[in-house]
Design a protein around this motif. Structure first.
Motif, PDB file in Angstrom:
ATOM      1  N   SER A 166       0.898  -1.229   0.030  1.00 17.41           N
ATOM      2  CA  SER A 166       0.059  -0.064  -0.150  1.00 17.41           C
ATOM      3  C   SER A 166       0.751   1.292  -0.137  1.00 17.41           C
ATOM      4  O   SER A 166       1.884   1.259   0.785  1.00 17.41           O
ATOM      5  N   GLY A 167       0.558   2.099  -0.965  1.00 19.89           N
ATOM      6  CA  GLY A 167       1.354   3.590  -0.931  1.00 19.89           C
ATOM      7  C   GLY A 167       2.523   3.313  -1.611  1.00 19.89           C
ATOM      8  O   GLY A 167       3.484   4.307  -1.099  1.00 19.89           O
ATOM      9  N   THR A 168       2.871   2.297  -1.993  1.00 21.10           N
ATOM     10  CA  THR A 168       4.356   2.121  -2.654  1.00 21.10           C
ATOM     11  C   THR A 168       4.681   2.495  -3.985  1.00 21.10           C
ATOM     12  O   THR A 168       5.986   2.327  -4.401  1.00 21.10           O
ATOM     13  N   LEU A 169       3.770   2.839  -4.958  1.00 18.25           N
ATOM     14  CA  LEU A 169       3.942   3.122  -6.113  1.00 18.25           C
ATOM     15  C   LEU A 169       4.010   4.638  -6.385  1.00 18.25           C
ATOM     16  O   LEU A 169       2.843   5.497  -6.171  1.00 18.25           O
ATOM     17  N   GLY A 170       4.881   5.247  -7.293  1.00 17.42           N
ATOM     18  CA  GLY A 170       4.814   6.674  -7.558  1.00 17.42           C
ATOM     19  C   GLY A 170       3.887   6.514  -8.931  1.00 17.42           C
ATOM     20  O   GLY A 170       3.434   7.683  -9.113  1.00 17.42           O
ATOM     21  N   GLY A 171       3.714   5.589  -9.437  1.00 13.46           N
ATOM     22  CA  GLY A 171       2.772   5.432 -10.654  1.00 13.46           C
ATOM     23  C   GLY A 171       2.214   4.368 -10.974  1.00 13.46           C
ATOM     24  O   GLY A 171       2.648   3.358 -10.737  1.00 13.46           O
ATOM     25  N   VAL A 172       1.038   4.349 -11.725  1.00 12.25           N
ATOM     26  CA  VAL A 172       0.372   3.178 -12.375  1.00 12.25           C
ATOM     27  C   VAL A 172       0.073   3.461 -13.689  1.00 12.25           C
ATOM     28  O   VAL A 172      -0.500   4.568 -14.059  1.00 12.25           O
ATOM     29  N   LEU A 173       0.612   2.692 -14.553  1.00 11.42           N
ATOM     30  CA  LEU A 173       0.248   2.482 -15.813  1.00 11.42           C
ATOM     31  C   LEU A 173      -1.085   1.534 -16.374  1.00 11.42           C
ATOM     32  O   LEU A 173      -0.654   0.282 -15.908  1.00 11.42           O
ATOM     33  N   ALA A 174      -2.080   1.820 -16.713  1.00  7.65           N
ATOM     34  CA  ALA A 174      -3.053   0.801 -17.099  1.00  7.65           C
ATOM     35  C   ALA A 174      -3.398   1.076 -18.915  1.00  7.65           C
ATOM     36  O   ALA A 174      -4.307   2.067 -19.112  1.00  7.65           O
ATOM     37  N   TRP A 175      -2.548   0.564 -19.552  1.00 11.78           N
ATOM     38  CA  TRP A 175      -2.485   0.902 -20.816  1.00 11.78           C
ATOM     39  C   TRP A 175      -3.069  -0.410 -21.833  1.00 11.78           C
ATOM     40  O   TRP A 175      -2.810  -1.248 -22.031  1.00 11.78           O
ATOM     41  N   TYR A 176      -4.657   0.115 -22.046  1.00 13.43           N
ATOM     42  CA  TYR A 176      -5.311  -0.749 -22.815  1.00 13.43           C
ATOM     43  C   TYR A 176      -5.513  -2.042 -22.211  1.00 13.43           C
ATOM     44  O   TYR A 176      -5.422  -3.083 -22.720  1.00 13.43           O
ATOM     45  N   SER A 177      -5.541  -2.161 -20.995  1.00 11.90           N
ATOM     46  CA  SER A 177      -5.496  -3.321 -20.112  1.00 11.90           C
ATOM     47  C   SER A 177      -6.874  -3.421 -18.976  1.00 11.90           C
ATOM     48  O   SER A 177      -6.846  -4.496 -18.510  1.00 11.90           O
ATOM     49  N   THR A 178      -7.777  -2.590 -19.252  1.00 12.30           N
ATOM     50  CA  THR A 178      -8.914  -2.930 -18.349  1.00 12.30           C
ATOM     51  C   THR A 178     -10.404  -3.115 -19.007  1.00 12.30           C
ATOM     52  O   THR A 178     -11.301  -3.300 -18.306  1.00 12.30           O
ATOM     53  N   HIS A 179     -10.164  -3.100 -20.057  1.00 13.85           N
ATOM     54  CA  HIS A 179     -11.346  -3.232 -21.213  1.00 13.85           C
ATOM     55  C   HIS A 179     -11.961  -4.646 -20.983  1.00 13.85           C
ATOM     56  O   HIS A 179     -13.157  -4.853 -21.001  1.00 13.85           O
ATOM     57  N   HIS A 180     -11.254  -5.685 -20.298  1.00 16.58           N
ATOM     58  CA  HIS A 180     -11.829  -7.051 -20.212  1.00 16.58           C
ATOM     59  C   HIS A 180     -12.304  -7.312 -18.771  1.00 16.58           C
ATOM     60  O   HIS A 180     -12.947  -8.336 -18.512  1.00 16.58           O
ATOM     61  N   THR A 181     -12.462  -6.103 -17.999  1.00 17.95           N
ATOM     62  CA  THR A 181     -12.889  -6.280 -16.712  1.00 17.95           C
ATOM     63  C   THR A 181     -14.404  -5.968 -16.813  1.00 17.95           C
ATOM     64  O   THR A 181     -14.862  -4.781 -17.098  1.00 17.95           O
ATOM     65  N   PRO A 182     -15.150  -6.966 -16.257  1.00 17.21           N
ATOM     66  CA  PRO A 182     -16.454  -6.447 -16.155  1.00 17.21           C
ATOM     67  C   PRO A 182     -17.007  -5.111 -15.444  1.00 17.21           C
ATOM     68  O   PRO A 182     -16.200  -5.013 -14.386  1.00 17.21           O
ATOM     69  N   PRO A 183     -17.983  -4.380 -15.615  1.00 15.14           N
ATOM     70  CA  PRO A 183     -18.164  -3.264 -14.821  1.00 15.14           C
ATOM     71  C   PRO A 183     -18.180  -3.349 -13.326  1.00 15.14           C
ATOM     72  O   PRO A 183     -17.666  -2.537 -12.654  1.00 15.14           O
ATOM     73  N   GLU A 184     -18.922  -4.477 -13.004  1.00  9.76           N
ATOM     74  CA  GLU A 184     -18.862  -4.429 -11.565  1.00  9.76           C
ATOM     75  C   GLU A 184     -17.569  -4.969 -10.812  1.00  9.76           C
ATOM     76  O   GLU A 184     -17.653  -4.735  -9.638  1.00  9.76           O
ATOM     77  N   TRP A 185     -16.689  -5.271 -11.646  1.00  8.78           N
ATOM     78  CA  TRP A 185     -15.035  -5.382 -11.087  1.00  8.78           C
ATOM     79  C   TRP A 185     -14.170  -4.209 -11.236  1.00  8.78           C
ATOM     80  O   TRP A 185     -13.274  -4.295 -10.593  1.00  8.78           O
ATOM     81  N   LEU A 186     -14.708  -3.237 -11.885  1.00 14.55           N
ATOM     82  CA  LEU A 186     -13.860  -2.020 -12.175  1.00 14.55           C
ATOM     83  C   LEU A 186     -13.723  -1.437 -10.529  1.00 14.55           C
ATOM     84  O   LEU A 186     -12.391  -0.981 -10.533  1.00 14.55           O
ATOM     85  N   PRO A 187     -14.635  -1.240  -9.844  1.00 17.70           N
ATOM     86  CA  PRO A 187     -14.220  -0.708  -8.527  1.00 17.70           C
ATOM     87  C   PRO A 187     -13.209  -1.349  -7.720  1.00 17.70           C
ATOM     88  O   PRO A 187     -12.525  -0.592  -7.008  1.00 17.70           O
ATOM     89  N   VAL A 188     -13.142  -2.663  -7.934  1.00 15.68           N
ATOM     90  CA  VAL A 188     -12.068  -3.503  -7.076  1.00 15.68           C
ATOM     91  C   VAL A 188     -10.671  -3.138  -7.742  1.00 15.68           C
ATOM     92  O   VAL A 188      -9.606  -2.786  -7.026  1.00 15.68           O
ATOM     93  N   VAL A 189     -10.499  -2.960  -9.131  1.00 16.38           N
ATOM     94  CA  VAL A 189      -9.369  -2.798  -9.923  1.00 16.38           C
ATOM     95  C   VAL A 189      -8.807  -1.352  -9.521  1.00 16.38           C
ATOM     96  O   VAL A 189      -7.787  -1.060  -9.234  1.00 16.38           O
ATOM     97  N   PHE A 190      -9.823  -0.302  -9.783  1.00 20.10           N
ATOM     98  CA  PHE A 190      -9.560   1.033  -9.476  1.00 20.10           C
ATOM     99  C   PHE A 190      -9.089   1.183  -8.042  1.00 20.10           C
ATOM    100  O   PHE A 190      -8.415   2.088  -7.718  1.00 20.10           O
ATOM    101  N   GLY A 191      -9.769   0.652  -7.186  1.00 20.51           N
ATOM    102  CA  GLY A 191      -9.398   0.535  -5.698  1.00 20.51           C
ATOM    103  C   GLY A 191      -7.986   0.077  -5.370  1.00 20.51           C
ATOM    104  O   GLY A 191      -7.083   0.590  -4.384  1.00 20.51           O
ATOM    105  N   GLU A 192      -7.496  -0.927  -6.189  1.00 21.04           N
ATOM    106  CA  GLU A 192      -6.223  -1.275  -6.299  1.00 21.04           C
ATOM    107  C   GLU A 192      -5.258  -0.353  -6.670  1.00 21.04           C
ATOM    108  O   GLU A 192      -4.245  -0.268  -5.845  1.00 21.04           O
ATOM    109  N   PHE A 193      -5.495   0.338  -7.626  1.00 20.26           N
ATOM    110  CA  PHE A 193      -4.698   1.569  -8.085  1.00 20.26           C
ATOM    111  C   PHE A 193      -4.692   2.619  -6.990  1.00 20.26           C
ATOM    112  O   PHE A 193      -3.532   3.161  -6.746  1.00 20.26           O
ATOM    113  N   HIS A 194      -5.678   2.846  -6.308  1.00 19.70           N
ATOM    114  CA  HIS A 194      -5.763   3.750  -5.206  1.00 19.70           C
ATOM    115  C   HIS A 194      -4.843   3.341  -4.084  1.00 19.70           C
ATOM    116  O   HIS A 194      -3.984   4.072  -3.570  1.00 19.70           O
ATOM    117  N   ARG A 195      -5.011   2.024  -3.776  1.00 21.54           N
ATOM    118  CA  ARG A 195      -4.127   1.665  -2.719  1.00 21.54           C
ATOM    119  C   ARG A 195      -2.805   1.373  -2.740  1.00 21.54           C
ATOM    120  O   ARG A 195      -2.004   1.638  -1.852  1.00 21.54           O
TER     121      ARG A 195
END
Length: 216
Positions: A109-138
């Protein structure tokens, strides 16, 4: 948390197409000027913050990871597909690549200076995007930056073939406003957004979002 079922199809499909994906997809040097400009802006923001390494989540064969490393960013690549990670490790032995999921990325948690999600989230069903985006935030350090790029729209696609091979994944194209709203609900702040298209033979629309985790 139990791993979502859709990851099985994504992993198996990209293991199947990995070699031809790496052969057919354009390298960063052949991207259009808009994509390259957005990557340059992200590079400048992260380099200026000096907060930690950058994780390329959904790195595929590692080309964009290596491109940003060449621009001076401390990079690590993460991908769900072991075969993609194997290709990346062979092509760029000086960079770290790990097998993992954006739903539970494994970075502290809080260890990354940056996250790149380059054409990599579109296979994620919408109901799982909050989990993925929550990981980006975490995983982002306070003040850290995220660049999300990809296709946008309002449809669910179920291709049966890609890159010359059968696939079983789905693609979920969402409007840009909805993606931005989901990011902001996790506590991230969208600082810039750009929509491009429809362009190309497929008439696709592309979007790029620069996002920041607030410093406080």
């Amino acid at each position: 948390m139990t791993a979502p079922a859709y990851l099985t199809a994504v992993r198996a499909s990209y293991d199947t197409v990995a070699a031809d994906y790496a052969r057919l997809v354009k390298p960063p040097a052949e991207m259009g000027p808009t994509a390259l400009s957005v990557l340059a802006a992200f590079t400048g923001l992260v380099r200026g913050s000096r907060l930690g390494p950058v994780a390329d989540m959904g790195c595929g064969p590692g080309r964009v990871t290596a491109y940003l490393a060449g621009a001076g960013l401390p990079m690590v690549g993460l991908d769900l597909s072991p075969r993609m990670v194997g290709l990346a490790r062979r092509a760029y032995p000086g960079l770290p690549f790990v097998v993992g999921s954006m739903t539970a990325a494994g970075f502290g948690s809080g260890t990354l200076g940056g996250v790149l999600a380059w054409y990599s989230t579109h296979h994620t069903p919408p109901e799982w995007l909050p989990v993925v985006f929550g990981e980006f935030h975490r995983t982002l350090a306070p003040g850290g930056h995220l660049l999300l790029g990809g296709h946008v729209g309002d449809e669910r696609r179920r291709p049966v073939e890609a890159y010359g091979h059968p696939v079983t994944y789905e693609s979920h194209l969402l409007p840009l406003d909805r993606i931005a709203g989901l990011l902001e609900r996790t506590g991230l702040v969208v600082t810039a957004r750009l929509e491009e298209g429809p362009t190309g033979p497929a008439g696709r629309t592309y979007a790029y979002l620069l996002v920041r985790r607030p410093a406080r």
